[in-house]
Design a protein around this motif. Sequence first.
Motif, short mmCIF file in Angstrom:
data_model
loop_
_atom_site.label_atom_id
_atom_site.label_comp_id
_atom_site.label_asym_id
_atom_site.label_seq_id
_atom_site.Cartn_x
_atom_site.Cartn_y
_atom_site.Cartn_z
N PHE B 65 0.84 -1.20 0.00
CA PHE B 65 0.00 0.00 0.00
C PHE B 65 0.88 1.26 0.00
O PHE B 65 0.47 2.31 0.48
CB PHE B 65 -0.95 -0.01 1.20
CG PHE B 65 -1.98 -1.11 1.12
CD1 PHE B 65 -3.13 -0.94 0.37
CD2 PHE B 65 -1.77 -2.31 1.75
CE1 PHE B 65 -4.06 -1.96 0.25
CE2 PHE B 65 -2.69 -3.35 1.65
CZ PHE B 65 -3.84 -3.17 0.90
N ASP B 66 2.08 1.15 -0.54
CA ASP B 66 3.03 2.28 -0.58
C ASP B 66 2.44 3.49 -1.27
O ASP B 66 2.58 4.62 -0.80
CB ASP B 66 4.32 1.91 -1.34
CG ASP B 66 4.84 0.55 -1.01
OD1 ASP B 66 4.04 -0.37 -0.88
OD2 ASP B 66 6.07 0.41 -0.91
N ALA B 67 1.79 3.25 -2.41
CA ALA B 67 1.32 4.38 -3.22
C ALA B 67 0.25 5.19 -2.49
O ALA B 67 0.31 6.42 -2.48
CB ALA B 67 0.78 3.87 -4.54
N ILE B 68 -0.67 4.51 -1.84
CA ILE B 68 -1.74 5.24 -1.15
C ILE B 68 -1.18 5.95 0.08
O ILE B 68 -1.59 7.06 0.41
CB ILE B 68 -2.94 4.31 -0.81
CG1 ILE B 68 -4.17 5.12 -0.36
CG2 ILE B 68 -2.62 3.29 0.23
CD1 ILE B 68 -4.90 5.79 -1.47
N ASP B 71 0.38 9.06 -1.05
CA ASP B 71 -0.65 10.08 -1.28
C ASP B 71 -1.01 10.78 0.03
O ASP B 71 -1.20 11.99 0.08
CB ASP B 71 -1.92 9.46 -1.87
CG ASP B 71 -1.67 8.86 -3.25
OD1 ASP B 71 -0.67 9.24 -3.88
OD2 ASP B 71 -2.47 8.00 -3.67
N ASP B 108 6.85 6.44 -2.82
CA ASP B 108 6.52 6.38 -4.24
C ASP B 108 7.60 7.15 -5.01
O ASP B 108 7.47 8.35 -5.25
CB ASP B 108 5.13 7.01 -4.48
CG ASP B 108 4.68 6.83 -5.92
OD1 ASP B 108 5.50 6.41 -6.76
OD2 ASP B 108 3.50 7.12 -6.21
#
Lengths: 269, 313
Positions: B65-68, B71, B108
């Motif tokens: 869940f790195d991308a979220i 964010d 990210d």
Amino acid sequence: MGRVIGLVAYHVFKESVRDKVLYNLVLFAVLMIGASYLIGQLTAGQDVKIIKDLGLAASSVFGLFIAVFIGVGLVWKEVDRRSVYNLLVKPVRRYEFIVGKFLGLALTLAVNIAVMAAALYAVLGLMTWLQPGLGKAAVEAPVMDPQLLKAFALLYVQLLVVTSVALFFSTFSGPMLSAAFTFGLYIVGHFNADLAHFDSVVKSQAAGWLGKALYYALPNLAPFDVKAAVVHGQPVSATYVALTSGYGLLYAGAMITLAVIVFSRRDFK
Amino acid sequence: MDAPAARGLKGGVSALSLLAVAALLWGAALALQAYREARHPQPPVSSDVLYFRGGAAVSRAALGFDAILADVYWIRAIQHFGGTRRSESGDKTYAQLYPLLDLTTTLDPHFNVAYRFGAIFLAEEHPNGPGRTDQAIALLERGLAADPERWQYAQDAGFVHYWWRQDYKAAAEWFDRASRIEGAPWWLRSMAATTLAEGGDRQSSRQLWQQLYETTDDAWVRDNAQLKLAQLRALDDIDALAVIVRRFVDARGRPPAAWDELVAMRWLAGIPRDPSGTPYELKPDAQGGVALSERSSLSPLPPQFTRKTGPTT
């Protein structure tokens, strides 16, 4: 044989509908629509990226919870309610029962993932319609990028692996322990690559071999995650998707086979 | 639940009444909470403790869940920058800005705008930003390490040297570096040459920002270029107004008290306003006797382009 498996699978799907499992799709839709409005106010023009990230992450979380919490009860519930006795006196073989259960949950997950993917595309389409300049601002990848489907496809196969693990534990353990084991393996599955290189951080050769053995024995879930790559428009080749999916399906097959073995040896007399 | 109560639920007591009871209890709980907080105020929650600092560790624990998470940190960085910038507090340190951007880009590494906008945020001079051009360059260098084909990062680093550091040699080197990356526009090469030859000249600066304004796809980068162009226009306006004020001083032996005096003499058509629409101010102690209003969204103007004309009196 196929008819019996199909019947068991159909009943699992019907039961998940009756248990209001698909209600999570409403929650998903509300989350996406709400987020698409709020995020536009907060993210300095990064709405599309963040909506894609959020859609994929939410699909992943919802799918994981369905796979684990329904998966761990698939067999245990039948045993606990003693309905397994009625089933097994009918012309239902034990492997048909297990495979049917797995396929039923696989169908539920397929419906979930398909609807979530459609909802994400719908929200992205709505955003493009409301903000015509959005397409130009999304420089890394098109707003309605078909590559997102690759992320959803790999997510689905990953969830099949998790379901097979949950079902395996469900054949000999209660739901609490099975859920704990499955979540444990899910976490380990994301750190699996470390085990492959364990020999480079320990002196003991035996420990290195053990690390390697565990690397192959435990599910390797990190390669299924291509969310960031597709959101940034980086290429994810069809070969990569095919190889990773193949690994996942074979691993799930192995776990189902183990589940059949354990369940076949259980004494329900 | 006993039988009569159950019967009551089905027949007598309506769902609406129960809903009202629930609302009443909930309202009472909220009121009690508000009362308790008034009597025993809670210590403010330090935002430092809510966030990790080690990006690599967070990335490992993110389980895909790195991308979220990136964010979330990006939104947090924007809030921190915007909140600090707007705050009335004199202590504007922007202490968390770089750690938050560092976390975002570690989680990210291909988060394009986190590098580009992050560098803009970091380079802004105090009090509008932390004035950390070193961190802005470091962030852009990390971006280039993650995506070596992104010539925009090298271009942005050139702008940081050009605008904030007035280091025209370093700026020219970065523009040249950007121009050598495959896919970079042709004008980057001439930009490097112009920067080296003409340095802090206002006209060459205008050309630089105009190029960026016309070629970027990103609304925020375009807005930033537009702001810089407006600031350069304001500097030209101030120079032109200073000439008129000087004429007035020569004629009357004193600086004008208000713009109306110049309007009455028909030397000005009306109250002069900057490109944002805010009236310029007459300030005898300012260079040329004219200054940009502190209320203007263009304030403060870049000092390196201000002409040394001296005070009017």
